[in-house]
Design a protein around this motif. Structure first.
Motif, PDB file in Angstrom:
ATOM      1  N   SER A  64     -44.505  50.556  47.524  1.00  8.65           N
ATOM      2  CA  SER A  64     -45.562  49.568  47.292  1.00  8.65           C
ATOM      3  C   SER A  64     -45.012  48.143  47.260  1.00  8.65           C
ATOM      4  O   SER A  64     -45.619  47.225  47.826  1.00  8.65           O
TER       5      SER A  64
ATOM      6  N   VAL B 279     -51.204  52.432  51.347  1.00  7.86           N
ATOM      7  CA  VAL B 279     -50.311  52.734  50.230  1.00  7.86           C
ATOM      8  C   VAL B 279     -51.066  53.440  49.106  1.00  7.86           C
ATOM      9  O   VAL B 279     -50.571  54.399  48.507  1.00  7.86           O
TER      10      VAL B 279
ATOM     11  N   SER C 188     -49.515  57.004  49.192  1.00  6.41           N
ATOM     12  CA  SER C 188     -48.347  56.977  48.310  1.00  6.41           C
ATOM     13  C   SER C 188     -48.696  57.086  46.830  1.00  6.41           C
ATOM     14  O   SER C 188     -47.994  57.757  46.072  1.00  6.41           O
TER      15      SER C 188
END
Length: 417
Positions: free
Chosen positions: A8, A37, A41
C-alpha cells in the motif's frame, strides 16, 4: 499485514511520482489504486472503500469555489480587494500579514481551521491576482495563520488535544501548547515571506479574459454586490456562530446570487476547480482506505518501539507529518496522542514539549494540496499555471515535511528532556 503495508505504501509512492512527473491527474491514479490495493491486498469490500470518499470536503470545495466565482463575476471580490488595499493604505506587501493575523484570530476564538481558510483563501488569492503578489506566499500564510491560533483553549484543535491529555496522567499547559504553535507558525510565515515573496509567479500562458475581469470597480457597491456581501456575512455567521456546514451554506448563497443575476452568472460553475476536486478526493479516499485497514496505526506503532525515547519522539513527529500531509490532521492527532502516552509515562521526556511538537508536526503540513487547506488554496488560485503552481505547493510542503518535525522536536522536545 506487513506485506500489505509495503504494497500500500509502495503504491502510494509510485502513483505520487507518476502523477507528479506525467500529465495525468493524481486523483485518477489514486482511485484506481484504492480499488486495486483495497480489494486485492487489504481485503476490503467496495462499500468499505466508498466510505472513505471525502463527501464533506467535496461539498466544501465545490460550494466555496462556486460562491466566490459568482462573487468575482459580479465585481464583489474586486471591490473587497480594493477596500483591503485602502485599509493597508496602498501597502500591498502587508496584505499577507493582515490575512495571517485575521486567520489566527478566527481560529483562536473557535473557528475550525479549514472553515477559516475556506473564508480567507479565495479573498487572499484574489488579492494575489489583482496586485501581482506571489500566490504561494499568500496562500501559505493564510494556512499558517489559521494554525497559529488553532491550539488556543477555545479552538477546536486545542480543545481536542487538551481533552485527550486530560484523560491521562499527564499535565500539559494550555498556554505552552498555544504559544508553541503560534511562534513556530509565525516564524514559518516570516521565512516564507522573506524567501519567496519576490520569487516569480507561475503565470498561465493564457489568462481567461471572461466577463468577471471586466467588472468596473466603483467606490460604492451596487445592489448585487451589497447582496453578495450580505451572503458572505451570513456564510461567516452561520459557519462560525452556528457551526453549520460551510459547503452547503456557500452553495445556497451562490444559487441565490446566480438567480438574481442569471445572465452574468451563466458560466459561474466554470469557476469550480474540478481537477483539484478529483485530485484531493482520490488521494483522501486512498488514505482513508489505509486508515480503515489499520495500516496507518501499524506504522505509528512500529515507530513507537524503535529505540531511545528521544529518537522515538523524533520518529513520531516525522510519522504524523508525513501521514497528515495526505490525511486529516484531526484524525492523526486523535490517533497519535494515545500512542505517545506510554512513551511519556515511561521516560523523562517533557509531556508538554512532545505533545506540542506532535501537534505542530501534524498541522504544519496542512499546506499539502491533498489536505483541505492546501486544496482550497490550489483551487482558488487565479491567473497561474495550475500544474506548475501545484508543483510549487508540493515542493513547499515537502520542505516542511522534511524540516518541520526536526524544528518542532529540536525546539520543543530536546531542550526540556
Amino acid at each position: 499485514m506487513m506485506s500489505a503495508e509495503v504494497i500500500s505504501i509502495g503504491a502510494l509512492l509510485v502513483m505520487f511520482v507518476v502523477g507528479t512527473v506525467l500529465p495525468i491527474n493524481l486523483g485518477i491514479l489514486a482511485f484506481v489504486a484504492t480499488f486495486a490495493v483495497g480489494t486485492a491486498s487489504l481485503g476490503l469490500t467496495e462499500d468499505e472503500i466508498f466510505e472513505g470518499f471525502p463527501a464533506e470536503l467535496f461539498v466544501t470545495i465545490v460550494g466555496v469555489t462556486y460562491l466566490f466565482s459568482v462573487a468575482r463575476r459580479n465585481g464583489t471580490i474586486d471591490w473587497l480587494v480594493a477596500a483591503g488595499v485602502r485599509l493597508v493604505r496602498g501597502k500591498t506587501a502587508l496584505i499577507p500579514w493582515v490575512l495571517f493575523l485575521v486567520a489566527a484570530l478566527l481560529t483562536a476564538f473557535g473557528t475550525f481551521t479549514p472553515a477559516a481558510v475556506a473564508i480567507l483563501a479565495p479573498i487572499g488569492m484574489n488579492f494575489a491576482y489583482r496586485y501581482k503578489l506571489n500566490p504561494l506566499v499568500v496562500g501559505m500564510m493564510v494556512i499558517s495563520g489559521g494554525h497559529a491560533g488553532a491550539f488556543s483553549p477555545l479552538a477546536v484543535s486545542g480543545a481536542l488535544v487538551l481533552g485527550l491529555v486530560d484523560e491521562t496522567d499527564l499535565q500539559v499547559s494550555a498556554v505552552a501548547l498555544f504559544s508553541a504553535s503560534f511562534v513556530i507558525n509565525l516564524v514559518l510565515s516570516a521565512l516564507t515571506y522573506a524567501l519567496l515573496a519576490r520569487r516569480p509567479v507561475p503565470l498561465a500562458e493564457e489568462v481567461d479574459g471572461t466577463a468577471e475581469d471586466d467588472v468596473t470597480v466603483s467606490g460604492r457597491p451596487d445592489w448585487r454586490q451589497w447582496l453578495t456581501l450580505a451572503c458572505l456575512f451570513a456564510l461567516v455567521a452561520g459557519a462560525l456562530g452556528f457551526h453549520l456546514e460551510i459547503g452547503f451554506l456557500a452553495l445556497a448563497a451562490g444559487a441565490l446570487l446566480a438567480l438574481v443575476d442569471m445572465k452574468r452568472q451563466e458560466r459561474a460553475v466554470d469557476g469550480v476547480s474540478w481537477s483539484t476536486l478529483l485530485l484531493v478526493a482520490g488521494m483522501m479516499t486512498y488514505i482513508a482506505m489505509l486508515e480503515k485497514a489499520g495500516v496507518i496505526e501499524e506504522i505509528s506503532e512500529h515507530a513507537a518501539h524503535l529505540g531511545a525515547p528521544l529518537v522515538v519522539a523524533l520518529l513520531l513527529c516525522f510519522t504524523v507529518a508525513i501521514t497528515s500531509a495526505f490525511a486529516s490532521s484531526t484524525a492523526i492527532l486523535t490517533a497519535i496522542i494515545p500512542i505517545a502516552v506510554p512513551l511519556l509515562l515511561s521516560s523523562q521526556l517533557s509531556a508538554a514539549g512532545l505533545i506540542a511538537a506532535l501537534a505542530v508536526s501534524t498541522t504544519i503540513v496542512d499546506t499539502s494540496p491533498f489536505s483541505t487547506n492546501g486544496a482550497l488554496v490550489l483551487s482558488n488560485a487565479r491567473g497561474v499555471d495550475a500544474r506548475r503552481f501545484y508543483r510549487q505547493i508540493i515542493g513547499y510542503t515537502g520542505g516542511i515535511v522534511a524540516l518541520g518535525p526536526v524544528v518542532a522536536w529540536g525546539a520543543l522536545v530536546l531542550p526540556w528532556s
